[in-house]
Write a protein that holds these residues in place. Structure first.
Motif, PDB file in Angstrom:
ATOM      1  N   HIS A 125       0.853  -1.189   0.000  1.00 38.22           N
ATOM      2  CA  HIS A 125       0.000   0.000   0.000  1.00 38.22           C
ATOM      3  C   HIS A 125       0.892   1.243   0.000  1.00 38.22           C
ATOM      4  O   HIS A 125       2.075   1.163   0.312  1.00 38.22           O
ATOM      5  N   ASP A 127       1.241   5.105   1.803  1.00 39.07           N
ATOM      6  CA  ASP A 127       0.725   5.968   2.862  1.00 39.07           C
ATOM      7  C   ASP A 127       0.354   7.284   2.185  1.00 39.07           C
ATOM      8  O   ASP A 127       1.228   8.123   1.935  1.00 39.07           O
ATOM      9  N   HIS A 181       4.595  -0.209  -0.007  1.00 38.35           N
ATOM     10  CA  HIS A 181       5.320  -0.982   0.996  1.00 38.35           C
ATOM     11  C   HIS A 181       4.349  -1.894   1.727  1.00 38.35           C
ATOM     12  O   HIS A 181       3.136  -1.677   1.695  1.00 38.35           O
ATOM     13  N   ARG A 204       3.683   9.900  11.683  1.00 36.73           N
ATOM     14  CA  ARG A 204       3.323  10.665  10.489  1.00 36.73           C
ATOM     15  C   ARG A 204       3.054  12.109  10.832  1.00 36.73           C
ATOM     16  O   ARG A 204       2.722  12.432  11.974  1.00 36.73           O
TER      17      ARG A 204
END
Ligand code: SIN
Ligand code: FE2
Length: 207
Positions: A125, A127, A181, A204
């Motif tokens: 996926h 981010d 990743h 994040r």
């Protein structure tokens, strides 16, 4: 570019800081336990209706998924309460790792905490739910080892396999910020710090 001790050469924007979190590992795990007492680990459901095999909780702004989609929330949907604050030990580690990887000034506002049991995995996926792609992602591994998969900007790009151990920190940003990743299925094992599980803390800047 230089190969690391596994003979792996990393693409621009990706750094693997071996053992960077070792000195703080115990404090990080204590913080995770305190968070989980208030905001328990749960297996969230993807928009497609599949339960994720990694159990998750959050501090700060929290990443959530359900039938309505992926997003960041200030509140834990389970309790309606604000997610616990980003613990200072987590924040400091994230800022230090980002700086060591060449991303000085990283100001995380949230951290997703993943818990993997044997067999749990995370599919490839990106981010991509964060507003500011100039900030990197900082990802801390604790407990059982895992194989981190790191590909390119297209889902079909080949992914390198990066072994991650207790205390390793991965940082990706800049040209690698939107790389696909994931995590290969966790192998059965026993780790002195975590028993039969692996934790991953992913800091994040969501907003
Ligand atoms: C993630 O991409 O959120 C998880 C990465 C990991 O568990 O190492
Ligand atoms: Fe991710």
């Amino acid at each position: 570019m230089q190969a690391d001790l596994f003979g792996i050469t990393y693409p621009p924007g990706l750094a693997v800081l071996r053992g960077f979190a070792l000195a703080e590992a115990e404090a990080l795990l204590t913080a995770v336990a305190a968070v989980a007492a208030v905001a328990p680990f749960r297996n969230m459901v993807t928009p497609g209706g599949h339960a994720m095999s990694a159990a998750m909780t959050n501090v700060g702004l929290g990443w959530v998924t359900d039938r309505r989609g992926y997003r960041y929330t200030a509140e834990d949907p389970l309790s309606g309460l604000t997610w616990p604050e980003l613990p200072s030990v987590v924040r400091a580690l994230g800022e230090g790792a980002a700086e060591a990887a060449g991303f000085a000034g990283f100001q995380p506002d949230g951290c997703l905490i993943n818990r993997y049991i044997p067999g749990a995995r995370m599919g490839l996926h990106q981010d991509s739910n964060e507003a500011d792609m100039s900030a990197p992602i900082v990802s801390v591994s604790l407990g059982l080892p895992a194989v981190f998969l790191f590909g390119g900007l297209n889902r079909s790009d080949p992914a390198m396999k990066i072994p991650l151990a207790h205390g390793d920190v991965v940082v990706w940003g800049g040209p690698a910020r939107l790389a696909y990743h994931g995590v290969a299925p966790l192998k059965v094992g026993e780790h002195p710090a975590t028993g039969g599980v692996r934790y991953n803390l992913t800091l994040r800047k969501a907003l």
